[in-house]
Write an enzyme that holds these catalytic residues in place. Structure first.
Site, PDB file in Angstrom:
ATOM      1  N   LYS A 226       0.805  -1.213   0.000  1.00 31.84           N
ATOM      2  CA  LYS A 226       0.000   0.000   0.000  1.00 31.84           C
ATOM      3  C   LYS A 226       0.841   1.268   0.000  1.00 31.84           C
ATOM      4  O   LYS A 226       0.396   2.303  -0.490  1.00 31.84           O
ATOM      5  CB  LYS A 226      -0.925   0.018   1.232  1.00 31.84           C
ATOM      6  CG  LYS A 226      -1.813  -1.208   1.372  1.00 31.84           C
ATOM      7  CD  LYS A 226      -2.746  -1.379   0.205  1.00 31.84           C
ATOM      8  CE  LYS A 226      -3.836  -0.346   0.169  1.00 31.84           C
ATOM      9  NZ  LYS A 226      -4.844  -0.592  -0.869  1.00 31.84           N
ATOM     10  N   GLY A 229       8.003   4.022   2.138  1.00 30.00           N
ATOM     11  CA  GLY A 229       8.571   5.242   2.701  1.00 30.00           C
ATOM     12  C   GLY A 229      10.038   5.083   3.029  1.00 30.00           C
ATOM     13  O   GLY A 229      10.696   4.117   2.622  1.00 30.00           O
ATOM     14  N   ASP A 351       7.867  13.449  13.593  1.00 26.63           N
ATOM     15  CA  ASP A 351       7.651  13.328  12.145  1.00 26.63           C
ATOM     16  C   ASP A 351       6.153  13.426  11.855  1.00 26.63           C
ATOM     17  O   ASP A 351       5.598  12.646  11.079  1.00 26.63           O
ATOM     18  CB  ASP A 351       8.227  12.008  11.619  1.00 26.63           C
ATOM     19  CG  ASP A 351       8.351  11.999  10.095  1.00 26.63           C
ATOM     20  OD1 ASP A 351       8.366  13.089   9.493  1.00 26.63           O
ATOM     21  OD2 ASP A 351       8.444  10.907   9.508  1.00 26.63           O
TER      22      ASP A 351
END
Length: 536
Positions: A226, A229, A351
């Site tokens: 999906k 990163g 983050d």
């Protein structure tokens, strides 16, 4: 290659049957019995083969769709004229309970070893924990058995085989093994390229697994990637009976995997607006090792991905913003120890961005991805940590210029700055103002493009104090106007002037009182909101 390994496993299973039969030739009486049985089987097989030319074979088929596994009846299609099919079953056995778990059932192209009327496996592959059997009659794979053949001492023949003939038998055995492996390799590529396929592939053998969560149910079947990163990739997976998300870290990112586990396992992290943690595993296969983090799966995906293809109403915006702020507030909050639960320390995400905010059913938000998170335990110093981390476009001015005050509140204010940018993304896709809603853009994408450098961010955010544009027509809606005020107080250049995450949550929850119709707004701010301003 995984499929090829499985085909070789099946070949070895069949060869084991072959070796047992050839070893019994040394006994004259057993040879006579086997010859009689072989004549009987050939007559029986001839009858079955004759039937198959006129009537298609039916087998029980086991398949799983959307988490539901059912048994159906499958009619086998002949691979070639005059060649009939067989039925097969592949299953594994739970070492603790002894229960059988069927992996696959269905039709199998003709194999000379499938000459039995019942589906029985007499061999056991201990390394893979897989059993395989096949048979030739209608629905013969409805039942399957494992009946291992007992090992018997060989009976000495009155006339021993001359020593000179032993190499001959060795050559025959190796030739047979090589031939069968070659056949199965050819069969694999034939089935892979043929449309429609005559035989569904055998499921991949589970790799060696070392679990850091002993109660984690297995197995987990990866379905679809999906996202990918910096720290790894995220897969949609099936862990019966539910769908889960599996984040896979490479060896180089092992520390991020460990950090995320430690964050999830802290007391009171089971919160509706924090991503649900299920377990973690270390997976080793051959020379390759990676690390799995298993969490709840949310089909809407990240807020960033959702906003790319959807606009949001005022109600949607309030629901997403409030639950997102509530999750950030819980993350930042220090909750004291009780008799039943331990201390929940304050945690800085470091983050925070729309990619790390996931949308659950009903468009409520939960916060994910704690690979860079920092825990602030009372009485324990922060220690050595790198200040300039996170995603560049979401970095606060003090992070960009390397001027962080290494205290708990300073790190929490950095998260609030990023939260202001995410709220701006939400407002940019809201339809409440009744005007034109533009295409989705990331913060600073209009000003600095898709891949701004660190120097560009420093010049524009720190030196020029540029922020994403708040359009005038957004202010035409009283609720959106109030949200825009909150956004500006979140991304204030002065870190100490920013709202706390708890005040952001209070502000957003107050904004939900505004409707899409024009409302009268008092010039004075709610007292609770004043308290938030005074506290910052």
């Amino acid at each position: 290659m995984k499929h090829l390994k499985l085909l070789i496993i099946i070949a070895i299973c069949l060869l084991n049957n072959y070796n047992v039969n050839t070893a019994s030739i040394q006994n004259d009486e057993e040879h006579i019995d086997q010859q009689q049985q072989q004549n009987h089987d050939e007559n029986h097989n001839h009858t079955i083969s004759h039937r198959h030319h006129h009537e298609p074979l039916q087998c029980e088929k086991y398949e799983c769709t959307n988490g539901k596994c059912i048994d159906t009846i499958e009619t086998c299609v002949e691979s070639e004229v005059g060649k009939a099919g067989n039925c097969f079953v592949v299953w594994s056995t739970n070492a603790t309970t002894g229960q059988h778990q069927v992996s696959m059932k269905g039709c199998f192209i003709e194999n000379e070893a499938c000459n039995q009327t019942d589906c029985i496996d007499s061999n056991y592959a201990s390394k893979t924990n897989l059993n395989f059997c096949c048979c030739k009659t209608n629905l013969c794979n409805r039942e399957h058995k494992w009946i291992p053949k007992p090992t018997e001492a060989p009976i000495q023949d009155s006339q021993p085989i001359p020593a000179a003939s032993e190499p001959f038998y060795m050559i025959i055995a190796f030739t047979a093994i090589f031939t069968m492996i070659t056949i199965f390799i050819g069969l694999f590529f034939f089935c892979k390229n043929r449309r429609p396929a005559m035989f569904r592939e055998i499921p991949t053998v589970e790799p060696e697994t070392t679990s850091s969560t002993p109660c984690l149910p297995l197995p987990i079947q990866l379905i679809e990637m999906k996202a990918r990163g910096r720290f790894g990739c995220v897969w949609k997976a099936q862990m019966k009976p539910e769908e889960v998300a599996v984040k896979i870290f490479p060896m180089a990112e092992k520390q991020s995997w460990i950090t995320e586990q430690e964050i999830f396992k802290l007391p009171r992290m089971n919160h509706p607006n924090i991503l649900q943690f299920i377990g973690a595993e270390k997976h080793t296969e051959s020379t390759h090792t990676d690390f799995w983090l298993i969490t709840a799966y949310h089909h809407h995906g990240s807020l960033c991905d959702y906003l790319k293809s959807h606009t949001v109403t005022w109600t949607d915006l309030c629901k997403i913003a409030e639950t997102m702020a509530r999750g950030l507030m819980h993350l930042h909050e220090e909750i004291h120890e009780t008799k039943t639960e331990g201390l929940k320390p304050a945690i800085a995400h470091r983050d925070f961005k729309s990619k790390n905010v996931l949308l659950k059913d009903g468009l409520t938000a939960c916060i994910a991805d704690f690979g860079l998170a920092l825990v602030f335990t009372p009485g324990i110093a922060i220690g050595d940590t790198h200040g300039q981390v996170g995603t560049r476009r979401y970095m606060a001015p003090e992070v960009l210029e390397g001027a962080i005050n290494f205290t708990r509140d300073a790190f929490l204010r950095i998260d609030v700055y990023a939260c202001g940018l995410v709220l701006w993304e939400l407002v940019s896709r809201c339809t409440a103002h009744g005007g034109i809603v533009g295409d989705y853009t990331l913060p600073f994408e209009i000003e600095l493009g898709s891949h701004p450098t660190l120097e560009e961010m420093q010049e524009n955010v720190v030196t020029k104090k540029i922020r994403p544009r708040i359009h005038d027509h957004w202010r035409g809606h009283p609720g959106l106007s109030a949200i825009c005020d909150t956004i500006e107080e979140c991304w204030d250049h002065d870190a100490e002037a920013r709202l706390s995450s708890s005040c952001v949550m209070e502000r957003v929850s107050q904004h939900t009182k505004y409707q899409q119709t024009q409302l009268l707004i008092e010039t004075n701010t709610d007292n609770s909101l004043k308290d938030c301003n005074d506290s910052t």
